[in-house]
Scaffold this active site. Structure first.
Site, short mmCIF file in Angstrom:
data_model
loop_
_atom_site.label_atom_id
_atom_site.label_comp_id
_atom_site.label_asym_id
_atom_site.label_seq_id
_atom_site.Cartn_x
_atom_site.Cartn_y
_atom_site.Cartn_z
N ASN A 10 0.87 -1.18 0.00
CA ASN A 10 0.00 0.00 0.00
C ASN A 10 0.91 1.23 0.00
O ASN A 10 1.53 1.55 1.00
CB ASN A 10 -0.88 -0.06 1.26
CG ASN A 10 -1.74 1.18 1.43
OD1 ASN A 10 -1.80 2.04 0.55
ND2 ASN A 10 -2.41 1.27 2.57
N TRP A 11 0.96 1.88 -1.15
CA TRP A 11 1.90 3.02 -1.28
C TRP A 11 1.38 4.29 -0.60
O TRP A 11 2.08 5.28 -0.52
CB TRP A 11 2.19 3.29 -2.77
CG TRP A 11 2.94 2.18 -3.45
CD1 TRP A 11 3.47 1.06 -2.86
CD2 TRP A 11 3.25 2.06 -4.86
NE1 TRP A 11 4.09 0.27 -3.80
CE2 TRP A 11 3.97 0.86 -5.04
CE3 TRP A 11 2.99 2.87 -5.97
CZ2 TRP A 11 4.43 0.44 -6.29
CZ3 TRP A 11 3.45 2.45 -7.22
CH2 TRP A 11 4.16 1.25 -7.36
N LYS A 12 0.14 4.27 -0.19
CA LYS A 12 -0.48 5.44 0.47
C LYS A 12 -0.24 6.71 -0.35
O LYS A 12 -0.19 6.64 -1.58
CB LYS A 12 0.03 5.55 1.91
CG LYS A 12 -0.17 4.25 2.68
CD LYS A 12 0.05 4.38 4.15
CE LYS A 12 -0.17 3.02 4.81
NZ LYS A 12 0.02 3.04 6.24
N HIS A 94 -9.45 0.98 5.48
CA HIS A 94 -8.13 1.14 6.09
C HIS A 94 -8.25 2.02 7.34
O HIS A 94 -9.05 2.96 7.35
CB HIS A 94 -7.17 1.77 5.08
CG HIS A 94 -5.75 1.71 5.56
ND1 HIS A 94 -5.25 2.59 6.48
CD2 HIS A 94 -4.74 0.84 5.28
CE1 HIS A 94 -3.98 2.28 6.73
NE2 HIS A 94 -3.65 1.23 6.02
N GLU A 96 -6.54 4.33 8.42
CA GLU A 96 -6.34 5.77 8.17
C GLU A 96 -7.63 6.41 7.64
O GLU A 96 -7.93 7.55 7.94
CB GLU A 96 -5.15 5.96 7.22
CG GLU A 96 -3.83 5.77 7.95
CD GLU A 96 -2.69 5.22 7.12
OE1 GLU A 96 -2.76 5.28 5.88
OE2 GLU A 96 -1.73 4.70 7.73
N GLU A 166 -5.08 -5.33 10.76
CA GLU A 166 -4.04 -4.33 10.95
C GLU A 166 -4.26 -3.60 12.27
O GLU A 166 -5.06 -2.66 12.33
CB GLU A 166 -4.07 -3.31 9.80
CG GLU A 166 -3.87 -3.92 8.44
CD GLU A 166 -3.36 -2.90 7.44
OE1 GLU A 166 -2.26 -3.08 6.95
OE2 GLU A 166 -4.07 -1.91 7.20
N GLY A 172 2.63 2.00 10.83
CA GLY A 172 3.55 3.12 10.66
C GLY A 172 4.27 3.53 11.94
O GLY A 172 4.88 4.59 12.00
N SER A 212 3.63 -2.36 10.28
CA SER A 212 5.09 -2.37 10.41
C SER A 212 5.74 -3.70 10.03
O SER A 212 6.69 -4.14 10.67
CB SER A 212 5.50 -1.96 11.83
OG SER A 212 5.06 -0.64 12.11
N GLY A 233 2.88 -1.20 4.28
CA GLY A 233 2.91 0.23 3.97
C GLY A 233 4.34 0.69 3.75
O GLY A 233 4.89 0.57 2.66
N GLY A 234 4.96 1.17 4.81
CA GLY A 234 6.31 1.77 4.73
C GLY A 234 7.31 0.94 3.95
O GLY A 234 7.99 1.45 3.04
P1 PGA Z 1 2.92 0.06 7.69
O1 PGA Z 1 1.47 0.24 7.09
O2 PGA Z 1 3.50 -1.20 7.09
O3 PGA Z 1 3.68 1.28 7.31
O4 PGA Z 1 2.76 -0.08 9.18
C1 PGA Z 1 0.61 -0.85 6.92
C2 PGA Z 1 -0.70 -0.40 6.33
O5 PGA Z 1 -1.17 0.68 6.69
O6 PGA Z 1 -1.30 -1.11 5.50
#
Ligand code: PGA
Length: 250
Positions: A10-12, A94, A96, A166, A172, A212, A233-234
């Site tokens: 997930n490149w956000k 998600h 977020e 998640e 993150g 993470s 994500g990251g």
């Molecule tokens: P993260 O994000 O790997 O940076 O913790 C995961 C996600 O939000 O899908």
């Protein structure tokens, strides 16, 4: 039960169009021998460019969100009709979106139903906050997110549904759930799917872990019985890290 294994990035809100294209070119080359499911979710505006690069590759595309409406006066939203033919998967719910943009379970369920209607595969994200884990309401929270998120979703449609667990406190933050803690929740999710649907649906549904995930912790997490891959994500923004995780197989 052998389930499909899936690694999703997930490149956000990262990468300009050129950066996304360049990254996708490298990723395509780096991961060309991987046999399990691989997917990336670029920002909406980068999807067409990345799609061109990944055409005929083993990497599929996902969108990071989708509207609960098909068309009309919904400024800033993206319709399933616009995503059709562009992506195979949509990520919905998600944390977020839930926390920063106040998306409710009911609202997310509308999107889930609409996405399934338009034949997308849905990655439905669920997970508890640190407070909910500490005050032990996490099981109620997970159950509620699952039940409300999957309201009116038939057993047949579950073939196109992936759950991503998640924990919000792990996204993150660099903090990861221990493999045992993650496995416990994954098993709980599977048990719930069994009660709501059937053993067959529960056995077949892919449940990803997210929060993470990095090369140093991925192997242990992915080895757990009920963890069928990762939503990253990251680490999905770093070619070497994403490739290292993506190469893991069960
Ligand atoms: P993260 O994000 O790997 O940076 O913790 C995961 C996600 O939000 O899908």
């Amino acid at each position: 039960m052998k389930r499909k294994f899936c690694i999703a990035g997930n490149w956000k809100m990262n990468f300009t169009e050129m950066e996304a294209i360049h990254f996708a070119e490298n990723l395509k080359e780096e991961l060309k021998d991987i046999k399990h499911d691989l997917l990336v979710a670029p920002s909406f505006i980068c999807i067409p460019g990345v799609k061109d690069v990944l055409e005929n590759s083993n990497i599929k595309l996902a969108s990071q969100n989708m509207s609960n409406q098909e068309s009309g006066a919904y400024t800033g939203e993206i319709s399933p009709l616009m995503l059709k033919g562009m992506v195979e998967y949509v990520i919905l719910g998600h944390s977020e979106r839930r926390m920063l943009y106040k998306e409710s379970d009911e609202f997310i369920n509308e999107k889930v139903q609409l996405a399934l209607k338009h034949s997308f595969k849905v990655i439905l994200c669920i997970g508890e906050t640190l407070n909910e884990r500490e005050n032990k309401t996490l099981w109620d929270v997970i159950k509620k997110q699952l039940q409300k998120g999957l309201l009116s979703v038939s057993a047949k449609s579950m073939e196109n549904l992936i759950i991503a667990y998640e924990p919000v406190w792990a996204i993150g933050t660099g903090k990861t759930a221990s493999p045992q803690d993650a496995e416990e929740v994954h098993a709980f999710i599977r048990e719930n799917l069994k009660t709501t649907y059937s053993k067959e649906v529960s056995d077949k549904t892919i449940i990803l872990y997210g929060g993470s995930v990095k090369p140093s912790n991925a192997t242990e997490l992915m080895a757990m019985e009920n963890i069928d891959g990762a939503l990253i994500g990251g680490a999905s923004l770093k070619l070497e890290d994403f490739a290292a995780i993506a190469r893991f197989d069960k």
